[in-house]
Design a protein around this motif. Structure first.
Motif, PDB file in Angstrom:
ATOM      1  N   LEU A 102       0.816  -1.207   0.000  1.00 38.44           N
ATOM      2  CA  LEU A 102       0.000   0.000   0.000  1.00 38.44           C
ATOM      3  C   LEU A 102       0.851   1.260   0.000  1.00 38.44           C
ATOM      4  CD1 LEU A 102      -2.780  -1.207   2.457  1.00 38.44           C
ATOM      5  CD2 LEU A 102      -3.176  -0.375   0.133  1.00 38.44           C
ATOM      6  N   ASP A 103       2.167   1.091  -0.177  1.00 36.35           N
ATOM      7  CA  ASP A 103       3.073   2.227  -0.258  1.00 36.35           C
ATOM      8  C   ASP A 103       3.265   2.604  -1.726  1.00 36.35           C
ATOM      9  OD1 ASP A 103       4.432  -0.017  -1.033  1.00 36.35           O
ATOM     10  OD2 ASP A 103       6.072   0.167   0.419  1.00 36.35           O
ATOM     11  N   ASP A 104       4.486   2.865  -2.137  1.00 37.42           N
ATOM     12  CA  ASP A 104       4.744   3.245  -3.540  1.00 37.42           C
ATOM     13  C   ASP A 104       4.596   2.073  -4.496  1.00 37.42           C
ATOM     14  OD1 ASP A 104       5.217   5.844  -2.780  1.00 37.42           O
ATOM     15  OD2 ASP A 104       7.390   5.577  -2.600  1.00 37.42           O
ATOM     16  N   ASP A 105       4.444   0.869  -3.979  1.00 34.21           N
ATOM     17  CA  ASP A 105       4.243  -0.312  -4.827  1.00 34.21           C
ATOM     18  C   ASP A 105       2.809  -0.388  -5.347  1.00 34.21           C
ATOM     19  OD1 ASP A 105       5.079  -2.947  -5.864  1.00 34.21           O
ATOM     20  OD2 ASP A 105       3.683  -3.757  -4.387  1.00 34.21           O
TER      21      ASP A 105
ATOM     22  N   GLN B 125      -6.397   3.480   3.826  1.00 36.11           N
ATOM     23  CA  GLN B 125      -7.842   3.211   3.770  1.00 36.11           C
ATOM     24  C   GLN B 125      -8.456   3.706   2.470  1.00 36.11           C
ATOM     25  OE1 GLN B 125      -9.361   1.202   5.900  1.00 36.11           O
ATOM     26  NE2 GLN B 125      -7.330   1.029   6.851  1.00 36.11           N
ATOM     27  N   GLU B 126      -7.994   4.852   1.977  1.00 33.83           N
ATOM     28  CA  GLU B 126      -8.523   5.377   0.712  1.00 33.83           C
ATOM     29  C   GLU B 126      -8.147   4.456  -0.444  1.00 33.83           C
ATOM     30  OE1 GLU B 126      -6.967   7.004   2.997  1.00 33.83           O
ATOM     31  OE2 GLU B 126      -8.070   8.840   3.501  1.00 33.83           O
ATOM     32  N   ARG B 127      -6.930   3.944  -0.415  1.00 32.22           N
ATOM     33  CA  ARG B 127      -6.489   3.055  -1.487  1.00 32.22           C
ATOM     34  C   ARG B 127      -7.235   1.720  -1.441  1.00 32.22           C
ATOM     35  NH1 ARG B 127       0.107   4.052  -2.058  1.00 32.22           N
ATOM     36  NH2 ARG B 127      -0.121   6.031  -3.193  1.00 32.22           N
TER      37      ARG B 127
ATOM     38  N   ARG C  75     -11.441  -1.785  -3.846  1.00 32.12           N
ATOM     39  CA  ARG C  75     -12.686  -2.560  -3.689  1.00 32.12           C
ATOM     40  C   ARG C  75     -13.735  -2.106  -4.696  1.00 32.12           C
ATOM     41  NH1 ARG C  75     -12.535  -5.777   0.734  1.00 32.12           N
ATOM     42  NH2 ARG C  75     -11.189  -5.158   2.473  1.00 32.12           N
ATOM     43  N   GLU C  76     -13.756  -0.817  -4.981  1.00 30.26           N
ATOM     44  CA  GLU C  76     -14.726  -0.288  -5.948  1.00 30.26           C
ATOM     45  C   GLU C  76     -14.351  -0.673  -7.370  1.00 30.26           C
ATOM     46  OE1 GLU C  76     -16.579   4.046  -7.337  1.00 30.26           O
ATOM     47  OE2 GLU C  76     -15.295   3.898  -5.570  1.00 30.26           O
ATOM     48  N   ARG C  77     -13.064  -0.783  -7.641  1.00 30.26           N
ATOM     49  CA  ARG C  77     -12.591  -1.004  -9.002  1.00 30.26           C
ATOM     50  C   ARG C  77     -12.605  -2.476  -9.403  1.00 30.26           C
ATOM     51  NH1 ARG C  77      -7.551   1.901 -11.965  1.00 30.26           N
ATOM     52  NH2 ARG C  77      -7.102   0.355 -13.571  1.00 30.26           N
ATOM     53  N   LEU C  78     -12.236  -3.378  -8.484  1.00 28.91           N
ATOM     54  CA  LEU C  78     -12.105  -4.790  -8.828  1.00 28.91           C
ATOM     55  C   LEU C  78     -13.447  -5.513  -8.737  1.00 28.91           C
ATOM     56  CD1 LEU C  78      -8.775  -5.783  -7.008  1.00 28.91           C
ATOM     57  CD2 LEU C  78      -9.110  -5.015  -9.369  1.00 28.91           C
ATOM     58  N   PRO C  79     -13.600  -6.643  -9.447  1.00 29.37           N
ATOM     59  CA  PRO C  79     -14.838  -7.428  -9.342  1.00 29.37           C
ATOM     60  C   PRO C  79     -15.092  -7.871  -7.906  1.00 29.37           C
ATOM     61  CG  PRO C  79     -13.482  -8.190 -11.181  1.00 29.37           C
ATOM     62  CD  PRO C  79     -12.649  -7.218 -10.412  1.00 29.37           C
ATOM     63  N   ALA C  80     -16.351  -7.898  -7.512  1.00 32.30           N
ATOM     64  CA  ALA C  80     -16.713  -8.269  -6.139  1.00 32.30           C
ATOM     65  C   ALA C  80     -16.327  -9.705  -5.810  1.00 32.30           C
ATOM     66  CB  ALA C  80     -18.217  -8.064  -5.930  1.00 32.30           C
ATOM     67  N   SER C  81     -16.136 -10.534  -6.844  1.00 32.83           N
ATOM     68  CA  SER C  81     -15.791 -11.938  -6.626  1.00 32.83           C
ATOM     69  C   SER C  81     -14.347 -12.144  -6.182  1.00 32.83           C
ATOM     70  CB  SER C  81     -16.038 -12.741  -7.904  1.00 32.83           C
ATOM     71  OG  SER C  81     -15.274 -12.202  -8.986  1.00 32.83           O
ATOM     72  N   VAL C  82     -13.514 -11.086  -6.241  1.00 31.70           N
ATOM     73  CA  VAL C  82     -12.104 -11.202  -5.860  1.00 31.70           C
ATOM     74  C   VAL C  82     -11.924 -10.714  -4.424  1.00 31.70           C
ATOM     75  CG1 VAL C  82      -9.746 -10.479  -6.356  1.00 31.70           C
ATOM     76  CG2 VAL C  82     -11.353 -10.861  -8.237  1.00 31.70           C
ATOM     77  N   PRO C  83     -11.548 -11.597  -3.484  1.00 29.93           N
ATOM     78  CA  PRO C  83     -11.332 -11.150  -2.103  1.00 29.93           C
ATOM     79  C   PRO C  83     -10.145 -10.195  -2.015  1.00 29.93           C
ATOM     80  CG  PRO C  83     -11.507 -13.558  -2.237  1.00 29.93           C
ATOM     81  CD  PRO C  83     -11.358 -13.041  -3.635  1.00 29.93           C
TER      82      PRO C  83
END
Length: 362
Positions: free
Chosen positions: A133-136, A170-172, A177-185
């Motif tokens: 969740l950093d620069d990566d 938290q923003e990332r 979560r909004e961008r990826l399909p809901a089926s991907v945990p």
């Protein structure tokens, strides 16, 4: 109890904790008449240049690969990789030789720059797609990872590391979560905390095989050490300035978790060209495929056409990533002659354009 399938000896209960399934056992039947007596079933847990480390359910053993199998693999454009199940025979002076490989139930692979196919891991149930969740942090990259592991019939789980130190974590997480399909945990963890093991417990059951995939410095080796409960992998930091990782894992290797799962750690991936057709990769973008059916025109390319349902609902960056992945897949499917013909076509078009521009200037 020992099981004997004509020529190949194995103990199902002993091998089950390192991933043996009934599907794998069923594939042994095709090899029973071509294998010498005394052959044993083992799983490859580490690969080096000339030697391989295998596990028989009790202990690790070193073995080399028989030249006949090398020739077969070269003809098939295939390689030996971690997670493969191997039929092992004994040679002189108690040397062990890999005589045959069982066809993998699942396999994650990529194409090298020269077009050769490179296997990353075999017989995997779940891919832990690790990203800091950093620069990566790179949503496009994780989308490509999801598409590629799904194309290999492997279930993806996005693991976001460094949740304890990253700014705007938290923003990332919410954006992903909004961008990826809901089926991907999506699981956010501190890779050095025991809580990471609790968060990933649903995928750590006995007999499950997981592979960690991600860039250098994403925390794969740290996470491996936490999940196995032992210092099995060296860990390193990231470079100052660009946040890019320094390689600590140099070879793929498999490790056992106390809960019974097997984890394959891999070196950081710089590039990952797809080894799958467009249809298989597009399945990871099922939201785009579903919306495309609602477009006004059946042959809509989602590039400014009126009534395009895809452009109305999909973020431009995600749509651009989808197009790039499809172009990569198309190039991978082309034969060398087709690639040459396309290069000639574009060279001819470029030359004609230069001539027109020169005539205009005159």
């Amino acid at each position: 109890m020992d099981t004997h399938l004509k020529m190949i000896d194995f103990d199902f209960e002993k091998l089950r904790p390192i991933g043996l399934t009934q599907v794998v056992v069923n594939s042994l039947g095709a090899m029973q008449d071509t294998t010498p007596p005394g052959s044993r079933l083992m799983r490859i847990v580490e690969t080096q240049r000339d030697w391989f480390t295998l596990h028989d359910g009790d202990a690790e053993h070193r073995a080399r690969i028989a030249q006949r199998l090398v020739n077969v693999l070269q003809m098939q454009d295939s390689t030996v990789t971690v997670g493969d199940w191997a039929v092992v025979t004994e040679g002189g002076a108690d040397d062990l030789w890999i005589a045959a490989l069982l066809a993998p139930v699942t396999q994650i692979a990529r194409r090298a720059n020269d077009g050769r196919r490179q296997s990353l891991a075999s017989n995997v149930d779940t891919a832990l797609l690790t990203m800091g969740l950093d620069d990566d942090f790179n949503p496009r990259r994780v989308e490509r990872y999801i598409a590629m592991v799904r194309a290999g019939d492997v279930a993806p789980v996005v693991v976001l590391t460094k949740s304890d130190i990253a700014r705007d974590a938290q923003e990332r997480i919410a954006m992903l979560r909004e961008r990826l399909p809901a089926s991907v945990p999506i699981v956010a963890v501190n890779g050095m905390s025991e809580h990471a093991r609790t968060e990933l417990m649903p995928w750590l059951h006995q007999g499950q095989t997981l592979v960690l995939l991600g860039s250098s410095g994403a925390g794969k080796s740290t996470l491996t050490n936490t999940l196995t409960g032992a210092f099995t992998q060296d860990t390193g930091g990231v470079r100052r300035g660009d946040g890019r990782g320094m390689h600590t894992t140099t070879a793929r290797s498999m490790h056992l978790c106390p809960q019974g799962a097997c984890i394959i750690d891999t070196p950081g991936l710089r590039t990952w060209r797809p080894d799958a057709d467009g249809a298989a990769l597009a399945a990871a973008f099922d939201d785009i495929e579903t919306l495309a059916r609602q477009c006004q025109f059946r042959d809509c390319r989602h590039q400014g056409e009126p009534g395009c349902a895809v452009q109305q609902h999909i973020a431009p960056d995600r749509l651009m990533n989808f197009r790039k992945l499809m172009r990569d897949a198309e190039r991978s499917e082309q034969t060398p002659l087709e690639r040459i013909a396309i290069r000639k076509k574009w060279k001819s078009l470029h030359k004609a354009g230069a001539v027109r521009a020169r005539d205009k200037r005159r």
